[in-house]
Scaffold this motif. Sequence first.
Motif, PDB file in Angstrom:
ATOM      1  N   GLY A   1       0.887  -1.442  -0.306  1.00 20.88           N
ATOM      2  CA  GLY A   1       0.148  -0.601   0.305  1.00 20.88           C
ATOM      3  C   GLY A   1       0.828   1.494  -0.201  1.00 20.88           C
ATOM      4  O   GLY A   1       0.390   2.132  -0.625  1.00 20.88           O
ATOM      5  N   LEU A   2       1.407   1.333   1.255  1.00 17.79           N
ATOM      6  CA  LEU A   2       3.149   2.051   0.777  1.00 17.79           C
ATOM      7  C   LEU A   2       3.055   2.570  -0.217  1.00 17.79           C
ATOM      8  O   LEU A   2       3.786   3.938  -1.105  1.00 17.79           O
ATOM      9  CB  LEU A   2       4.301   2.417   1.696  1.00 17.79           C
ATOM     10  CG  LEU A   2       3.619   2.645   3.214  1.00 17.79           C
ATOM     11  CD1 LEU A   2       5.358   2.484   3.904  1.00 17.79           C
ATOM     12  CD2 LEU A   2       3.257   4.166   3.286  1.00 17.79           C
ATOM     13  N   GLY A   3       4.228   0.953  -1.385  1.00 22.22           N
ATOM     14  CA  GLY A   3       4.500   1.105  -2.792  1.00 22.22           C
ATOM     15  C   GLY A   3       3.148   2.482  -3.479  1.00 22.22           C
ATOM     16  O   GLY A   3       3.482   2.709  -4.675  1.00 22.22           O
ATOM     17  N   GLY A   4       1.796   1.558  -3.477  1.00 24.88           N
ATOM     18  CA  GLY A   4       1.058   2.263  -3.976  1.00 24.88           C
ATOM     19  C   GLY A   4       0.891   4.444  -3.714  1.00 24.88           C
ATOM     20  O   GLY A   4       0.831   3.998  -5.323  1.00 24.88           O
TER      21      GLY A   4
ATOM     22  N   ILE B   1      13.044   7.908  -8.867  1.00 19.45           N
ATOM     23  CA  ILE B   1      12.557   6.761  -7.250  1.00 19.45           C
ATOM     24  C   ILE B   1      11.267   6.567  -6.614  1.00 19.45           C
ATOM     25  O   ILE B   1      11.184   5.895  -6.739  1.00 19.45           O
ATOM     26  CB  ILE B   1      13.288   7.685  -6.381  1.00 19.45           C
ATOM     27  CG1 ILE B   1      14.182   7.959  -7.016  1.00 19.45           C
ATOM     28  CG2 ILE B   1      13.131   7.512  -5.202  1.00 19.45           C
ATOM     29  CD1 ILE B   1      15.511   9.166  -6.370  1.00 19.45           C
ATOM     30  N   LEU B   2      10.200   7.867  -7.332  1.00 18.56           N
ATOM     31  CA  LEU B   2       9.220   7.389  -7.277  1.00 18.56           C
ATOM     32  C   LEU B   2       8.615   6.215  -7.152  1.00 18.56           C
ATOM     33  O   LEU B   2       7.497   5.481  -6.381  1.00 18.56           O
ATOM     34  CB  LEU B   2       7.951   8.492  -7.280  1.00 18.56           C
ATOM     35  CG  LEU B   2       7.917   9.754  -6.250  1.00 18.56           C
ATOM     36  CD1 LEU B   2       7.306  11.029  -6.756  1.00 18.56           C
ATOM     37  CD2 LEU B   2       7.770   9.514  -4.808  1.00 18.56           C
ATOM     38  N   LEU B   3       8.064   5.366  -8.493  1.00 16.86           N
ATOM     39  CA  LEU B   3       8.178   4.848  -9.316  1.00 16.86           C
ATOM     40  C   LEU B   3       8.901   3.209  -8.483  1.00 16.86           C
ATOM     41  O   LEU B   3       8.527   2.263  -9.024  1.00 16.86           O
ATOM     42  CB  LEU B   3       8.665   5.036 -10.529  1.00 16.86           C
ATOM     43  CG  LEU B   3       8.331   3.711 -11.760  1.00 16.86           C
ATOM     44  CD1 LEU B   3       6.920   4.259 -12.185  1.00 16.86           C
ATOM     45  CD2 LEU B   3       9.159   3.523 -12.984  1.00 16.86           C
ATOM     46  N   LEU B   4      10.023   3.272  -8.346  1.00 18.81           N
ATOM     47  CA  LEU B   4      10.440   2.768  -7.812  1.00 18.81           C
ATOM     48  C   LEU B   4       9.915   1.438  -6.812  1.00 18.81           C
ATOM     49  O   LEU B   4       9.858   0.730  -6.073  1.00 18.81           O
ATOM     50  CB  LEU B   4      12.438   2.813  -7.501  1.00 18.81           C
ATOM     51  CG  LEU B   4      13.062   2.569  -9.107  1.00 18.81           C
ATOM     52  CD1 LEU B   4      14.627   2.807  -8.807  1.00 18.81           C
ATOM     53  CD2 LEU B   4      13.079   1.462 -10.043  1.00 18.81           C
TER      54      LEU B   4
END
Lengths: 139, 798
Positions: free
Chosen positions: B184-187, B227-230
Amino acid sequence: MRTLIFRTAAPYLSSLMLLFSVFVLLRGHNEPGGGFIGGLIAASAFAILGIAYGAPAVRRAMYFHPMAISGFGLFLSALSGLLSYAFRVPFLTGLWTSVHVLGVEVDLSTVMFFDIGVYLVVVGSITSIALALEEREDG
Amino acid sequence: MTKLLASARRVKTGDRPLTFFALILPFLAAAAAPILTRILKHNAAWVLALAPLWIFSHFCGMLGAIAGGGTVSGGFDWIPSLGVRFSWYMDGLSLTFALLISGIGTLIVLYSGGYLKGHEHQGRFFSFILMFMGAMQGLVVSDSFLMLFVFWELTSITSFLLIGFDHRREASRRAALQALVVTGLGGLSLLAALLVVWSATGQNELSTLLASGNVLRESPFYLLALILLLGGAFTKSAQFPFHFWLPNAMEAPTPVSAYLHSATMVKAGVYLLMRLNPVMGDTAPWETILPLFGGATLFVGTLLAVRQTDLKLMLAYTTVGSLGLLVMLTGFGSETAVEAAVLYLIAHSMFKGALFMVAGLVDHETGTRHISSLSGLRGAMPITFTAGLLAALSMGGVPLFFGFLAKEEIYAALAIGGGWATLALLVALIGNVLMFAIGFTVGLKPFIGPMGNAPKKAHEGPILLWLGPLVLALSGFAAALYSPLAHHLLSSPMASAVAGQSLTVEISTLPHIGAPLFLSALTIVLGIEAYLTQAKLRAGMVSLLAAIGWGPDRGFDQAMRGLVRLAVRVTRIVQNGRLDFYLTVVFIAVALALLVPMIMFGELPSMPSWPDLRFYELTVMAIAVIGLGAVVYAKDRLTAIVSLGIQGFAVALLFMLLGAPDLSFTQFMVETLSVVILALVMTRLRLAVTEHRPFGQKALDITVSTACGVAFALLLLKVTQLPFDATLSSFFEAHSKAIAHGRNIVNVIIVDFRGLDTLGEISVVMIAGLSILALIRVRAKGHEKVKTTRQEQAPCEH
């Protein structure tokens, strides 16, 4: 507050107030009034009855659970908004029609049902709070 | 839906309604699953599997067009005012993923039919897994960013449900929560990435973004977006140091592990990286970060796998390793590396899915997954043995299997010399050796040797159980056998899509002499060695990990505990349960918000001239003042409440006199009811009849209330001294009767012009009513337990 005079007057007073609240609700579109005020008047009517006769009497008089009335009101309002989709206009667009009842032309609209929903939500919620408070620890 | 269909535009190619149907079919099947399962019991699997099977065949129909270099796209307007569309875009990458998802999905549905046979919530399980399938399907074919994000989050949510399926067990709940928190954080990170990409390039669809060339790479926001995408991709694909949720997710029933944690969900991150490789790859940060994290994940994942004794956990850690390998190869980005990644991804989905199902089948039939109690099952479970062995051969990269092709290509991509590549080659070699050993530990070891001491007497499972692993394992063999066809239909189009240019994969099972073949042979030799000495390896790893003693998994727990502790502390300060404290804070804030700007910007009103008031107006005002005085000097609380009513009625009367009947009306009713309800509350609270405040408290209260009163008076004075903007009121005056058929403007605004606001407000009224009711009940039931006064807050007023 269980004085004789108050107890005798309360049912008449609250019946009249209820009637008046419906009147206020229905005239609301053109004159001062509307669902919100009407609902508040009706809620005070039940409050008077409750003070005179106690909460159980009000619950019997209302027949439905006040929160159920409130829920139905919200449902009705949302439904009258959804009706717009059937006519391919945006959500909550007012739709009007008029019917002839006993030779009188009556304007009906989704807006009116919306306002009735507001009325029910206000009556239901406030009455249920007031009743719950009135029932004290014995409830 | 009809609205969507009606407003369709910009249709490119393909059978649009059918593809749309394919996208929603899993959700329809999910809705039907519980009822079907009630009627047909576990045999509902046969019916439900038709849904993914149909989707699979539908996507197979696109193979020709896409192998020929075309793409299939279509869609509908979703929110035209925001330029958002419900659109899909399929090239070789999406199509291969879609086929893996629906193909393996078919087998998994059948497998779950057998695996959870007789489980009381089997219908629910089918529902969850089909919903997940729909989400994953949507994710890989999405064109618009919003759709991609929505489906991405849906996979997180459905996987939460699936991992926590066995919700009575603490470990399941923890694993589910952990997966949800991490992914979820990754999302959120992905959402931010997509927004950055949108604002940097002006594109909000993948197809147009892919056609935009170097725009994103040259944007100053490139690094931020990357970076956000990763952040999104690494959490979803369990890259080190976010890998810990994946092995914990093995708490889920095996069909879930076989589907989500080998073939589909965890590859979503890899999918995203591959998808954006043409527009984001080929830069220094990309080629540094990806191989670094991928390599570390491969190394850590395979080493941790060796340590495990549970079949599923071994496979889970090798999955972590494989995902690392895929990320590493994607990061290298050379043509061979892309081809290798593509081949390995396809091979991995097949053999890992099969091995997971074999592990589950062994567990189902013997009652254990512990490697030391399993051996000698070949006679009892011949079909399972066949499937396991075939899958292990592919995983080990033995010639004649698809895994071999992938391994050859990996070595060809990495054996190019240079410091970085050699290090990566070394890591890949170690990883492959260990994966070889693990593959055979799962696919071979339980079946050979003398009979083990498993809790249950083993025999072959039903067809529902062995069909899935066998088909998957055989397809790994068949794909290698007919490799030119497989390359033509799947690998080449997918590699072209990932590389952003036309590539042709040509590797075949015929061994060609060279460094890759030598490395493959070395892998097999070392792998056999590792397989035979695995007990020693395991002991070594166990003592090494015990020496380290800390891992991200424990770190997660510590972080969560810290979060809870912080929340408790903050809540204690902010919500200390004292109503007077809350009110003081609120009113101080109100006074400051009004007074500070007015004084700072010199916006104080000028002194008004004495208005021309009638005597009755003055009388009403005097009544209000008397009411206030009565409140302040009242001897007991009840008198104070009633006196407050006097003031309220006086104000209502003023509204009436000054020409606001609606407002006055409402004010009257609200005043009446608040006096009634406040009086009721007071009688319940059992407070002392009178109250005595210490002098300090009194001084503070007087200061705050005076400040508030003065501030409001000044504000209102200022407002009346500014020129009045009549745009709105004249609009309503002009249109209230004409459009909304009502003369009472206030009411028309409430029920018509701003009807949506009112709908929101009455919902709030109702929710407030419900919560007050609940609080009163809590109070009534737990007389002693709940002693704070915060339950009896003043009823909501409008």
